[in-house]
Scaffold this motif. Structure first.
Motif, mmCIF file in Angstrom:
data_model
loop_
_atom_site.group_PDB
_atom_site.id
_atom_site.type_symbol
_atom_site.label_atom_id
_atom_site.label_comp_id
_atom_site.label_asym_id
_atom_site.label_seq_id
_atom_site.Cartn_x
_atom_site.Cartn_y
_atom_site.Cartn_z
ATOM 1 N N ARG A 1 4.191 3.135 -6.172
ATOM 2 C CA ARG A 1 5.135 2.075 -5.911
ATOM 3 C C ARG A 1 5.913 1.821 -7.196
ATOM 4 N NH1 ARG A 1 1.142 -3.243 -5.283
ATOM 5 N NH2 ARG A 1 1.248 -3.855 -7.488
ATOM 6 N N ALA A 2 6.906 0.970 -7.136
ATOM 7 C CA ALA A 2 7.876 0.847 -8.217
ATOM 8 C C ALA A 2 7.253 0.611 -9.584
ATOM 9 C CB ALA A 2 8.853 -0.292 -7.889
ATOM 10 N N ASP A 3 6.312 -0.327 -9.679
ATOM 11 C CA ASP A 3 5.778 -0.688 -10.995
ATOM 12 C C ASP A 3 4.803 0.335 -11.550
ATOM 13 O OD1 ASP A 3 3.844 -1.234 -9.116
ATOM 14 O OD2 ASP A 3 3.348 -3.235 -9.880
ATOM 15 N N TRP B 1 9.674 -0.295 -3.188
ATOM 16 C CA TRP B 1 8.724 -1.387 -3.395
ATOM 17 C C TRP B 1 7.327 -1.060 -2.868
ATOM 18 C CZ3 TRP B 1 13.112 -4.876 -1.319
ATOM 19 C CH2 TRP B 1 13.928 -5.270 -2.377
ATOM 20 N N GLY B 2 7.209 0.010 -2.086
ATOM 21 C CA GLY B 2 5.905 0.415 -1.583
ATOM 22 C C GLY B 2 5.400 -0.443 -0.444
ATOM 23 N N ILE B 3 6.306 -1.032 0.331
ATOM 24 C CA ILE B 3 5.904 -1.923 1.418
ATOM 25 C C ILE B 3 6.170 -1.274 2.770
ATOM 26 C CG2 ILE B 3 6.315 -3.994 0.032
ATOM 27 C CD1 ILE B 3 8.987 -4.345 1.421
ATOM 28 N N ASN B 4 5.597 -1.870 3.812
ATOM 29 C CA ASN B 4 5.879 -1.437 5.170
ATOM 30 C C ASN B 4 7.051 -2.271 5.678
ATOM 31 O OD1 ASN B 4 5.981 -0.726 7.852
ATOM 32 N ND2 ASN B 4 3.912 -1.407 8.359
ATOM 33 N N SER B 5 8.197 -1.655 5.815
ATOM 34 C CA SER B 5 9.407 -2.364 6.227
ATOM 35 C C SER B 5 9.503 -2.538 7.737
ATOM 36 C CB SER B 5 10.654 -1.612 5.733
ATOM 37 O OG SER B 5 10.687 -1.557 4.325
ATOM 38 N N ASN C 1 4.864 3.242 10.088
ATOM 39 C CA ASN C 1 4.469 1.846 10.268
ATOM 40 C C ASN C 1 2.946 1.836 10.322
ATOM 41 O OD1 ASN C 1 3.810 -0.729 11.136
ATOM 42 N ND2 ASN C 1 5.261 -0.764 12.836
ATOM 43 N N ASN C 2 2.331 1.843 9.144
ATOM 44 C CA ASN C 2 0.889 2.083 9.068
ATOM 45 C C ASN C 2 0.055 0.920 9.586
ATOM 46 O OD1 ASN C 2 1.787 0.715 6.586
ATOM 47 N ND2 ASN C 2 -0.348 0.890 5.931
ATOM 48 N N THR C 3 0.572 -0.304 9.527
ATOM 49 C CA THR C 3 -0.238 -1.441 9.975
ATOM 50 C C THR C 3 -0.320 -1.526 11.494
ATOM 51 O OG1 THR C 3 1.651 -2.966 9.916
ATOM 52 C CG2 THR C 3 0.323 -2.774 7.910
ATOM 53 N N GLU C 4 0.594 -0.880 12.186
ATOM 54 C CA GLU C 4 0.561 -0.867 13.649
ATOM 55 C C GLU C 4 0.365 0.542 14.200
ATOM 56 O OE1 GLU C 4 3.288 -4.516 15.081
ATOM 57 O OE2 GLU C 4 4.403 -3.029 13.933
ATOM 58 N N ASP D 1 1.661 -4.508 -0.661
ATOM 59 C CA ASP D 1 2.130 -3.146 -0.438
ATOM 60 C C ASP D 1 1.490 -2.569 0.818
ATOM 61 O OD1 ASP D 1 -0.446 -2.315 -1.100
ATOM 62 O OD2 ASP D 1 0.099 -1.604 -3.100
ATOM 63 N N ARG D 2 1.742 -1.292 1.065
ATOM 64 C CA ARG D 2 1.257 -0.680 2.301
ATOM 65 C C ARG D 2 -0.261 -0.713 2.421
ATOM 66 N NH1 ARG D 2 5.938 2.691 1.667
ATOM 67 N NH2 ARG D 2 4.865 3.760 -0.033
ATOM 68 N N GLU D 3 -0.955 -0.732 1.282
ATOM 69 C CA GLU D 3 -2.416 -0.777 1.297
ATOM 70 C C GLU D 3 -2.956 -2.194 1.276
ATOM 71 O OE1 GLU D 3 -0.719 1.641 -0.647
ATOM 72 O OE2 GLU D 3 -1.142 2.843 1.138
ATOM 73 N N GLY D 4 -2.055 -3.180 1.338
ATOM 74 C CA GLY D 4 -2.494 -4.567 1.363
ATOM 75 C C GLY D 4 -2.733 -5.179 -0.003
ATOM 76 N N ARG D 5 -2.306 -4.503 -1.064
ATOM 77 C CA ARG D 5 -2.487 -5.028 -2.416
ATOM 78 C C ARG D 5 -1.327 -5.945 -2.780
ATOM 79 N NH1 ARG D 5 -3.231 0.919 -4.926
ATOM 80 N NH2 ARG D 5 -1.203 0.977 -3.873
ATOM 81 N N PRO D 6 -1.617 -7.090 -3.410
ATOM 82 C CA PRO D 6 -0.541 -8.014 -3.774
ATOM 83 C C PRO D 6 0.472 -7.361 -4.705
ATOM 84 C CG PRO D 6 -2.681 -9.089 -3.970
ATOM 85 C CD PRO D 6 -2.949 -7.619 -3.748
#
Length: 538
Positions: free
Chosen positions: A3-5, A490-494, A85-88, A342-347
């Motif tokens: 992810r970005a950082d 950003w490494g998120i699920n959009s 869409n990994n969470t669903e 992020d996609r893995e649920g990390r803040p």
């Protein structure tokens, strides 16, 4: 995937911004080719990024950031139908909805069977004697079609009116119904599950009005776009156009959810909308990163949000037909990228979606542009300009001349605002001016401070030849892909929206309390408000 950082380019970008801030006046003076260098073209759109606070060093680092975050790999996974869409556990295939028949894209045969059926009915409805179409939906089922119908109003046939009802507030529906003839009105109920609270409440109320006003054929006057045909038929609807779970609400305009738009503009124009979007899809998939417009815009959004710290972006469409575009983009961007993990649920330790807001020009100039020019916090602005206007009925004679002059004024205003944001006005420049409205007792120096503008405020120009179905499709797809790019960095699920669930659940718990008055277990504020509202209602 990083992810970005986690990319070395992240810290390098922060150092670059601190060490070499871009001053636009100086940059344009020093770089004769700046405008040409930062102007891009794709699918009939011309995008000028030259008035943004970016230079070659930042651009190179942003491309490195995209590479480190595997943005193009994520793009290819989305286009190929992987369940990104990994969470669903779902694919994200809105691009498949606008691929031409026979293309090697997922579900192509099923997509075109559904499209042909929907467009066939749209033509049937256009010839069916209806004077009014009332579309009942909310969120993505409403914002996209409503925005697009307004944008393409020049294509609507005479004698056909489109109405959009989304709010559960009965005042919206009650404001539409009195002007309708039930025998010449078609209701389109859009709900993926056919359980959406607001949509079902409005649909039931519309049906009650229809029957009370003398309507008899519910099956002819009500159709549904839904995946729950059983529930729709229980309502009395026989004509149901279904779609798939990989069609997200805010990406559903291209599916059967676009039925009211297809009725408004016709099947041929709707196919042009899909063609424009597909042209942008191909550009996003095939263009080199340095000239890839959605990629460049998405990276610019990251630069503005995270490196320069801008918390919002203003959308200023200088076309009255695009007046609902800011609201549409609010959902597209803020629901997609307003995430804190992020996609893995990390803040996340950095900001994600900016606040998206705006108003059509020139109205916005007389509302909030004061803050854009002289406020304490810079806000990037996106100006959208259309070279040639289109009218439902071509104006003639003096009216045509006057409207042409007004269009020139519109375009000149947009360019002037972007120029003013960039250049500003120094105190020295303001010192030589004395406007007639100024207080004569105020010193020249004090007045100059009031009338100076800091300038160096970033803006983007998005230009198109005309606002027709093809160009609108390309524009919407451009925004979809740029949102994907920033979310990938950003490494998120959009593509999920869990943030809307809690309020829905609490609403379901509160509804019975409005009937029985029980406030047990509620916080004091909610309990007091509920009790007061019940008393007032009675």
């Amino acid at each position: 995937m990083r992810r970005a950082d986690q990319s070395p380019a992240w810290a390098a970008l922060q150092a670059q911004a601190a060490a070499r801030p871009v001053r636009l006046r100086e940059a344009f003076a020093a770089e004769a080719e700046r405008a040409a260098r930062w102007t891009f073209e794709a699918a009939g759109l011309r995008v000028d990024l030259s008035k943004n606070l970016v230079d070659e060093a930042a651009a190179a680092l942003l491309l490195q950031l995209a590479q480190d975050c595997e943005v193009l790999t994520q793009r290819d996974a989305m286009l190929g139908g992987a369940p990104i869409n990994n969470t669903e556990g779902r694919a994200v295939l809105h691009t498949a909805l606008r691929a031409p028949k026979g293309a090697a894209t997922p579900f192509n045969g099923e997509v075109h069977a559904a499209l042909d059926a929907m467009l066939g009915y749209a033509e049937e409805a256009r010839a069916g004697g209806f004077t009014d179409v009332v579309h009942i939906g909310i969120g993505g089922s409403d914002l996209g079609p409503a925005m697009a119908v307004q944008a393409l109003a020049a294509d609507l046939p005479a004698g056909l009116r489109l109405h959009f009802v989304s709010n559960v507030d009965g005042q919206e529906l009650a404001g539409v119904l009195p002007g309708l003839d039930p025998l010449r009105t078609l209701f389109v109920v859009a709900s993926k599950t056919f359980t959406t609270q607001e949509t079902l409440a409005n649909a039931q109320a519309a049906k009650a009005w229809f029957l009370a006003a003398g309507g008899q054929e519910v099956a002819r006057h009500f159709v549904a776009t839904s995946s729950n045909a059983t529930a729709a038929r229980a309502f009395g609807i026989e004509r149901v156009f279904g779609f798939w779970d990989w069609v997200g609400g805010r990406y559903s305009l291209w599916s059967v959810i676009g039925l009211p738009l297809a009725i408004a503009i016709g099947a041929a124009a709707f196919r042009q909308l899909l063609a424009g979007a597909h042209a942008m899809d191909r550009h996003f998939a095939e263009a080199q990163p340095a000239r890839n417009v959605p990629l460049q815009l998405g990276l610019l959004d990251v630069w503005n949000r995270n490196i320069l710290g801008f918390g919002s972006r203003s959308i200023a469409p200088y076309h009255q037909g695009l007046r609902r575009l800011p609201a549409y983009l609010q959902q597209l961007e803020m629901e997609s990228n307003g995430k804190g993990v992020d996609r893995e649920g990390r803040p996340l330790g950095y900001a994600t979606s900016p606040v998206i807001w705006g108003e059509a020009g020139t109205n916005g100039q007389h509302a909030y542009f004061q803050m854009l020019h002289q406020g304490t916090e810079p806000v990037p602005v996106e100006f959208l300009l259309v070279r040639h206007p289109r009218y439902a009925r071509a104006p003639q004679g003096e009216l045509a001349e006057r409207l042409a002059d007004q269009h020139c004024k519109l375009l000149a205003n947009a360019l002037a605002q972007a120029q003013a944001l960039m250049e500003g006005k120094t105190e020295a420049e303001a010192l030589g001016e004395r406007p007639p409205t100024a207080n004569p007792d105020l010193s020249a120096e004090a007045l100059a401070r009031h009338r100076s503008f800091p300038g160096n405020r970033p803006s983007t120009l998005i230009l198109m030849d005309r606002l027709d179905a093809f160009h609108l499709g390309a524009l919407i797809a451009l925004y979809e892909h740029r949102v994907f790019v920033s979310g990938a960095v950003w490494g998120i699920n959009s593509f999920d929206q869990w943030g809307v669930e809690l309020g829905k659940a609490l609403c379901s718990e509160l509804l019975p309390r409005f009937r029985d008055g029980d406030v047990t277990g509620l916080d004091a504020s909610t309990a007091a408000a509920l009790q007061w509202l019940r008393q007032s209602a009675s």
